[in-house]
Design a protein around this motif. Structure first.
Motif, short mmCIF file in Angstrom:
data_model
loop_
_atom_site.label_atom_id
_atom_site.label_comp_id
_atom_site.label_asym_id
_atom_site.label_seq_id
_atom_site.Cartn_x
_atom_site.Cartn_y
_atom_site.Cartn_z
N GLU A 388 0.83 -1.19 0.00
CA GLU A 388 0.00 0.00 0.00
C GLU A 388 0.88 1.26 0.00
O GLU A 388 0.59 2.22 -0.73
N THR A 392 0.89 3.79 -3.24
CA THR A 392 0.45 5.17 -3.06
C THR A 392 1.40 6.11 -3.80
O THR A 392 0.99 7.10 -4.39
N VAL A 393 2.67 5.76 -3.80
CA VAL A 393 3.66 6.56 -4.54
C VAL A 393 3.64 6.21 -6.02
O VAL A 393 3.80 7.08 -6.88
N HIS B 67 2.40 15.74 -6.68
CA HIS B 67 1.91 14.61 -5.88
C HIS B 67 2.88 14.27 -4.75
O HIS B 67 2.54 14.25 -3.58
N ARG B 68 4.16 14.04 -5.12
CA ARG B 68 5.17 13.68 -4.14
C ARG B 68 5.45 14.80 -3.15
O ARG B 68 5.59 14.57 -1.95
N PHE B 71 3.05 15.13 0.01
CA PHE B 71 3.27 14.38 1.25
C PHE B 71 4.23 15.13 2.18
O PHE B 71 3.98 15.28 3.37
N LEU B 157 -4.03 12.71 -2.78
CA LEU B 157 -2.82 11.92 -2.67
C LEU B 157 -3.13 10.42 -2.59
O LEU B 157 -2.23 9.60 -2.53
N SER B 158 -4.43 10.08 -2.57
CA SER B 158 -4.88 8.68 -2.51
C SER B 158 -4.23 7.92 -1.36
O SER B 158 -3.77 6.80 -1.53
N VAL B 159 -4.20 8.52 -0.19
CA VAL B 159 -3.48 7.89 0.91
C VAL B 159 -4.45 7.22 1.89
O VAL B 159 -5.41 7.82 2.36
#
Ligand SMILES: [K+]
Ligand SMILES: [K+]
Lengths: 510, 510
Positions: A388, A392-393, B67-68, B71, B157-159
């Motif tokens: 996961e 996610t990355v 995106h990155r 985080f 971020l779909s986390v």
């Protein structure tokens, strides 16, 4: 709406199992003859087994187990056999287990290899040798059944990710390895019996060599047959504390073996010992025991993990051999869900007992008689969480999860996860329910005691902490609570899902 | 191996956030002027915010968040802001939070809306009104940030399955609803500010009406701004026990609102109130609170859940209004992770406290400032397990899992499950670690206390039981333990995964 389950098939086969139970019932009967004790408790049970078995068998002339009938068969077997197994206790009428609820509790605890006891006085004054041997023997029989269930039946039913067994031990399934379930069972039983005999030989060997006067032949048998099924019953009131350090060290490798996937031994004995060493779950299992034992050792040897009231146990501070022995023994005992005690860990600090409580959630390997969640599930969960993080990355990456040899099916992974959640939720709900009952009817419990009571029964471990500590028993609970624990031992033993499925309407109707 | 993250962008934007912090810092500054207290603590912090912010902004001329970088930005923001926020405590030097570790603890506890405190003496004798208002205000600011994080940033971020937010509140995402993240933020902030003003008005209204002499305007503001972010800080040492029953009843609906998905209010205020009532999570949330409150009510009104030592609280046996009030209040407080106390529940029996401990795992709704696991995850887990039961019987069936409006993506489900496992494992490991530290440096903890300490911080709840009970504080812990709890509040607040991702090599390198 038509009934989809031919329940007659399942019940008929339960009848066959009951008839087969007459064979193991001869063991305590012979023991009674040897020691000149009453044979009636076992003779009556044999008669009941034959009569009930024959009647149930009549429900279906040619029982062939289908997928659906398999679930019902498994659930009913682990109800019918413990009910049969309580009859000797009732007829013998010795001590607390002369009472029906307590007899059922003790019998269910035996056949589920739990090892929780309601015996107020474990001694030959109160109980005959034949009845105490039967109590030990129920665990060994339960272990036999569980190993076959885990290796040959549940994977076929695809329940709770039990298919991981096939992926962990490829080729070791009914169709591929042997022509039928009976062949698989026999292959495993040989290994199980072999290790049991070896354990008896070594336990008793120390006695013959003069190093373990307490380990009589009776005791050697009685303990070997509760080591191999990760059972934990002992005819000694103080469990393994009653024996010399050399016996405690000897029991450890057998607990380790008992918590290992038995299919891996089959490979080892058939020219493929690499399969054992390379096995993902086995490696995780050994690492877990090592780390847990190390942490416990540090707590004990530094004195940090023992309260001042620990006088009866004696301080382990600076005592390297004793600290290492008890640390490794209790880690193995809790992780494999055996439940033996090498000393009264009730005297350890709440912090140390909390570490032991968390160890109760590990469980041994699939394909053994160990209970609780089991190492492979934690391994898969760890890989699942890592995946996961990775995806996610890398949102477009497709990352399979592997065990030793094969890529795990996503369906298997979902089964493993669902089981674990169900287990944890059942743990929380049951802790609250048992706690409420204790408010009403006693005993007074701390949070640690209440949680450990649930885990000790649901995880088929046996002893917990405080009131249900290793030198105490479950007698103080109300009958309601005891019956609920009987339910927990039963549903925990059958990996929860296989029981719950029977309770869904979609299982029965179409 | 090239670096994949333009960390300059993230750091530069953190600088911008720090500069924006000067605006809220004016509030305690003005308060200090009104009450004639020292303005230096806030003046210095404003200067530092401007200087540090400007310097950090220079790291990148045109920061556009990818995106990155998202985080890293989120993780750093929730570190940098609490560090800035502790400066007023240090400069003021009042009481225990003059010490750097305690100041950081209190500031992190504020901005993460946790509400765990290290204030030994919460009173206007030790602390100025401006400093105590700042302490309250950090929670309100933290809540502002969290709601935007939950609704607009983490889903992008779909986390950890945060995408469920989009599926729960379709249309309410950055692109579709509004032209940019700032618009989404403004839409939510209006609602958040609206409810805060309403809470102030009602809390203070009871005072004006003569029903709540203790609820001064200062107190009305101080509590409204810690209710809406599910914060739980109070300038009163005895929390909400200090106020009349009418105030306790008034706070309850606001806790309920604070634990609700704020996007649903947006719909409600835009002609679609049905969206709120039909929402899966909202329904589960209301049911959970009702059932939990009912169980607690029965325990209190029958006297089963209160020990004999509960003299200071007074017995609730047979007292229907008080029992109902405290039962519902504490259920709401724990489930929404607010952490207010309407009385010292340390006096309740361990069984009742264990029920509260399990309530700590629920959490409020996504799209609110509530912490912990959150209702939607438990809802999805329940559907997931049910599906597993169904597909075990029907191996070929494809069964989607639905929430209110849409079929959940399997990827979202995996994210939700992974988060929950990670949370539970982090809970267990942290309990052991904090326990070990307490063996070394005190305080002496029961299992319940140790577990509640972890959950109160990791789940952003605030108070726990015993040593960390609602009328006590976290001062007795060592600095090591406090710093670890700072870490727990931080990682728990950011839904764990978004922090862990930054720690993986694959995030940084290619
Ligand atoms: K056991
Ligand atoms: K809180």
């Amino acid at each position: 709406m038509g009934l989809r389950v031919e329940y007659g098939i399942s019940v008929s086969l339960v009848g066959t199992v009951l008839k087969y139970m007459t064979i193991p019932l001869l063991a305590p009967l012979v023991t009674a003859l040897i020691y000149g004790e009453r044979v009636l408790p076992f003779a009556i049970t044999i008669v009941i087994a034959i009569v009930a078995g024959t009647l149930l068998e009549r429900l279906h002339p040619e029982p062939k187990l289908g997928h659906r009938e398999g679930f019902l068969f498994v659930a009913l077997t682990w109800l019918a056999v413990p009910i049969l197994g309580m009859i000797p206790y009732l007829v013998a009428g010795q001590g607390t287990i002369g009472h029906p609820v307590d007899a059922l509790f003790e019998s269910m605890s035996g056949f589920t290899t739990t090892g929780a006891t309601v015996l107020a006085d474990i001694s030959f004054e109160t109980h005959s040798r034949s009845v105490l041997l039967w109590r030990q023997f129920t665990q060994w029989l339960g272990g036999l059944g569980i190993i076959v269930l885990m290796v040959a039946i549940l994977p076929q039913l695809s329940v709770g990710g039990a298919q991981v067994m096939e992926e962990e031990a490829p080729g070791f399934s009914i169709e591929k390895l042997t022509p039928g379930i009976q062949e698989t069972a026999r292959a495993l039983w040989k290994i199980y019996i072999g290790f049991t005999v070896l354990a008896i030989a070594l336990y008793y060997g120390w006695n013959l060599a003069g190093f373990a006067p307490e380990m009589t032949f009776y005791n050697a048998v009685a303990h070997a047959i509760t080591t191999m099924p990760t059972g934990g019953f002992s005819p000694e009131a103080r469990s393994i504390e009653a024996f010399s350090p050399v016996i405690q060290w000897t029991i450890m490798p057998f607990m380790l073996i008992a918590g290992t996937n038995f299919a891996l031994f089959w490979y080892a004995f058939h020219g493929k010992p690499g399969r054992l060493v390379e096995n993902t779950e086995f490696r995780s299992y050994v690492s877990t025991v090592t780390v847990a034992g190390g942490v416990l050792f540090l707590l004990l040897v530094t004195g940090a993990g023992v309260t001042e009231v620990a006088v009866p146990v004696g301080s382990l501070t600076g005592e390297f051999e004793s600290a290492a022995r008890h640390a490794l023994f209790q880690s193995l005992s809790f992780i494999t869900t055996t439940g033996y005690a090498s000393l009264d860990f009730n005297a350890w600090s709440p912090a140390t007992q909390t570490v032991l409580l968390f160890m109760m959630f590990f469980g041994g390997s699939v394909g053994s008689a160990a209970g609780s969640i089991k190492i492979i599930r934690w391994y898969v969960i760890q890989r699942f969480v890592r995946r996961e993080l990775y995806t996610t990355v890398h949102p477009d990456a497709v990352v399979p999860i592997r065990t030793s040899t094969e890529v795990l099916d996503e369906e298997t992974i979902r089964g493993l996860l669902a089981f674990t959640f169900l287990f944890l939720v059942l743990f929380a709900v049951s802790t609250v329910l048992l706690y409420f009952d204790s408010l009403r009817a006693g005993p007074s419990l701390s949070t640690l005691e209440a949680m450990s009571t649930t885990m000790a029964t649901l995880g088929n471990i046996g002893p917990g902490f405080g009131t249900v500590g290793p030198m105490n028993n479950y007698l103080p609970f109300s009958n309601t609570a005891k019956l609920y624990m009987v339910f927990l031992m039963w549903i925990g033993r059958l990996e929860i899902l296989s029981v719950l499925i029977i309770l869904t309407p979609t299982y029965w109707w179409q």
